[in-house]
Design a protein around this motif. Sequence first.
Motif, mmCIF file in Angstrom:
data_model
loop_
_atom_site.group_PDB
_atom_site.id
_atom_site.type_symbol
_atom_site.label_atom_id
_atom_site.label_comp_id
_atom_site.label_asym_id
_atom_site.label_seq_id
_atom_site.Cartn_x
_atom_site.Cartn_y
_atom_site.Cartn_z
ATOM 1 N N ASP A 60 1.544 -23.534 18.346
ATOM 2 C CA ASP A 60 1.416 -23.068 16.958
ATOM 3 C C ASP A 60 2.792 -23.113 16.308
ATOM 4 N N THR A 61 2.820 -23.276 14.996
ATOM 5 C CA THR A 61 4.067 -23.245 14.231
ATOM 6 C C THR A 61 3.842 -22.463 12.949
ATOM 7 N N GLY A 62 4.924 -22.148 12.288
ATOM 8 C CA GLY A 62 4.818 -21.459 11.012
ATOM 9 C C GLY A 62 6.193 -21.152 10.455
ATOM 10 N N VAL A 63 6.220 -20.518 9.298
ATOM 11 C CA VAL A 63 7.444 -20.027 8.680
ATOM 12 C C VAL A 63 7.239 -18.545 8.380
ATOM 13 N N HIS A 64 8.109 -17.706 8.937
ATOM 14 C CA HIS A 64 8.039 -16.263 8.712
ATOM 15 C C HIS A 64 9.046 -15.897 7.632
ATOM 16 N N ILE A 65 8.583 -15.237 6.578
ATOM 17 C CA ILE A 65 9.449 -14.820 5.470
ATOM 18 C C ILE A 65 9.494 -13.297 5.442
ATOM 19 N N ALA A 66 10.696 -12.746 5.496
ATOM 20 C CA ALA A 66 10.882 -11.298 5.474
ATOM 21 C C ALA A 66 11.272 -10.856 4.069
ATOM 22 N N HIS A 67 10.513 -9.910 3.523
ATOM 23 C CA HIS A 67 10.813 -9.286 2.240
ATOM 24 C C HIS A 67 11.249 -7.843 2.482
ATOM 25 N N GLN A 68 11.842 -7.227 1.471
ATOM 26 C CA GLN A 68 12.192 -5.815 1.525
ATOM 27 C C GLN A 68 11.629 -5.129 0.291
ATOM 28 N N ARG A 69 10.593 -4.326 0.508
ATOM 29 C CA ARG A 69 9.972 -3.594 -0.598
ATOM 30 C C ARG A 69 9.540 -2.212 -0.118
ATOM 31 N N LEU A 70 9.520 -1.265 -1.038
ATOM 32 C CA LEU A 70 9.134 0.107 -0.720
ATOM 33 C C LEU A 70 8.378 0.687 -1.910
ATOM 34 N N ALA A 71 7.118 1.074 -1.678
ATOM 35 C CA ALA A 71 6.307 1.639 -2.752
ATOM 36 C C ALA A 71 6.933 2.931 -3.270
ATOM 37 N N ARG A 72 6.858 3.129 -4.590
ATOM 38 C CA ARG A 72 7.456 4.316 -5.198
ATOM 39 C C ARG A 72 6.813 5.591 -4.650
ATOM 40 N N HIS A 73 5.523 5.557 -4.441
ATOM 41 C CA HIS A 73 4.803 6.703 -3.897
ATOM 42 C C HIS A 73 3.821 6.209 -2.850
ATOM 43 N N TRP A 74 3.546 7.048 -1.852
ATOM 44 C CA TRP A 74 2.602 6.693 -0.796
ATOM 45 C C TRP A 74 1.331 7.523 -0.885
ATOM 46 N N ARG A 75 1.281 8.408 -1.856
ATOM 47 C CA ARG A 75 0.098 9.238 -2.033
ATOM 48 C C ARG A 75 -0.178 9.410 -3.513
ATOM 49 N N SER A 76 -1.458 9.341 -3.872
ATOM 50 C CA SER A 76 -1.910 9.663 -5.215
ATOM 51 C C SER A 76 -3.212 10.435 -5.070
ATOM 52 N N GLY A 77 -3.135 11.758 -5.174
ATOM 53 C CA GLY A 77 -4.323 12.577 -4.977
ATOM 54 C C GLY A 77 -4.826 12.495 -3.546
ATOM 55 N N ARG A 78 -6.042 12.000 -3.388
ATOM 56 C CA ARG A 78 -6.649 11.858 -2.065
ATOM 57 C C ARG A 78 -6.554 10.428 -1.536
ATOM 58 N N ALA A 79 -5.750 9.617 -2.166
ATOM 59 C CA ALA A 79 -5.564 8.229 -1.728
ATOM 60 C C ALA A 79 -4.131 8.047 -1.218
ATOM 61 N N PHE A 80 -3.991 7.233 -0.153
ATOM 62 C CA PHE A 80 -2.711 7.038 0.514
ATOM 63 C C PHE A 80 -2.489 5.540 0.748
ATOM 64 N N LEU A 81 -1.217 5.194 0.971
ATOM 65 C CA LEU A 81 -0.846 3.832 1.350
ATOM 66 C C LEU A 81 -0.232 3.869 2.742
ATOM 67 N N ALA A 82 -0.444 2.797 3.511
ATOM 68 C CA ALA A 82 0.143 2.691 4.844
ATOM 69 C C ALA A 82 0.379 1.228 5.176
ATOM 70 N N GLY A 83 1.302 0.968 6.104
ATOM 71 C CA GLY A 83 1.582 -0.402 6.532
ATOM 72 C C GLY A 83 2.205 -1.222 5.426
ATOM 73 N N ASP A 84 1.881 -2.506 5.400
ATOM 74 C CA ASP A 84 2.482 -3.417 4.419
ATOM 75 C C ASP A 84 2.114 -3.056 2.984
ATOM 76 N N ALA A 85 1.067 -2.289 2.779
ATOM 77 C CA ALA A 85 0.748 -1.829 1.427
ATOM 78 C C ALA A 85 1.805 -0.867 0.905
ATOM 79 N N ALA A 86 2.528 -0.195 1.821
ATOM 80 C CA ALA A 86 3.537 0.798 1.436
ATOM 81 C C ALA A 86 4.953 0.280 1.576
#
Length: 525
Positions: free
Chosen positions: A248-274
């Motif tokens: 197998d082959t591929g190209v891995h691209i690394a980004h740097q991002r951080l969600a402003r908030h990880w919680r909104s009421g009863r909803a949360f973010l985790a993993g790459d979404a955050a």
Amino acid sequence: MDPVIVVGAGPVGLALSLALARHGVPSVVLDGGDGGIEQRAARTCVLHPVTAERVPLLGGARWAAWRTGRRGQAVRRTELGAPASPVHVQQYALERSLRAALEREPLARIVTGARLEDLEQDGHGVLARTRGPGGARWRGSYLVGCDGARSTVRKLLGIRFPGRTSVERHAVAALRLELPWDGEALLHHDLPGVPGEVVARPLPNGVWRLDWLLAPRGDLVTPEELLDRIRGTLSAWCGEVPPYELLDTGVHIAHQRLARHWRSGRAFLAGDAAHLLGALGTRSVDEGLQDAANLAWKLALCWHRRAPQELLETYEAERRGSVGARLRALDQALPVVRGGGGLRTLLPGGSRGRLELLTDGHLGRGALGGPPAYGRSPLAPAGDAVPSAVAVGTDAGTPVPDVPVTALDGSRGRLWERIGRDLLVLLVAPGTRVWDSRHWLSAGLMPELASVVERLPVPAELLVAEEYPGATAHTVVVVRPDGHLAAALPGARTGELRACVDAVRGALLAAADPAGDAAGAADRA
């Protein structure tokens, strides 16, 4: 109560659902795909040993050593014992094992073809609407977005995701072959005839993943160029190109991002979404699994109404703070590792060179790769609540070591095997491993301590250990369900142990804010 809705069926979403089931909480995993797992040999992840202990793994390779080299010469070889060695596994194997474990859990359900379209919240839960063949309305007590970098949950919640794009690019190949370093990983800089750096990391069944650093933004890597890199690298290492099978082959691209908030009421973010990271060997999947481990027990205590809603606020405080510190360390290290070096004195251990810093990221050490620590957590017991807390060999908020333990029924094992379900209360009692448990269950501190643990406001398991780093006899060590040290106490002090547990479950946070919100007041324990 309604189940927890988990959006996304990657490793983080599956691990979160499995952890919730182990805490007795039902969940529904909304999988936007068809349930199939793409078998990409070059798509792998590296896990900390404690993370690997918490998830079911079918396969995975532990490295016997880590080598670094420069310009054809060996620089250093670091021996890796089993407790410290990371686990390298193909992502499809991790997902496959997680799905298999979930199929055995009656509290977990995966729904395929369910692509999230909209969500609404009220004071009691979340309503999610999906489209596609599995289109339906789903009512949940909470919702967690584990749906990747392009997270629909994050967009529906209106949460910003600032950061940098294409911080690093790597050409990647998975090969089946024999290399001179059986079971050992290698990082080589300025290899003769091969520009930049190359990393070789073993996988099970004679497979190796090779990564070559590319310019952050540049032309596409053609198949011919990648084959030239493979042959040039293998020739430099082995004197000639050995027989190999390109998987197998591929190209891995690394980004740097951080969600402003990880919680909104009863909803949360985790993993790459955050968050997004992965430069300099940092581990994006491992960080996501740490999110799941941190959030699962907190959701479970609130779902079972054993903790106030304020406990959920600490998920963002702990995990976003930990990942944010990792990203700051990356920002400081990148100029040192990739040239320049002007910020070297700002780094912890600032005299370390580029190869040492890269080793930290790959091996899970230091600011770039060490396990998360929540030393400034809102859940840390305050000194006035637990005035007699003692120092041991691990700081409060850091992962506990894997010491041998004995349960009250006499069964023996390791501490890490017990992590992931209930709170753990560990009594350090030298000599107990020599005797059958029936001889010491009614002796010394045990009767009082067992009675206290049984009456705690959250489920807890009492264990005994011959020793714990830095702890004296009769020390009581309190371990959170995610394996982080809450506090250590000198003996079975009923009031202080209860105060420590109240701090961990967020009861002291609720007491500090007696007004709270309507939903929090209704759910307080």
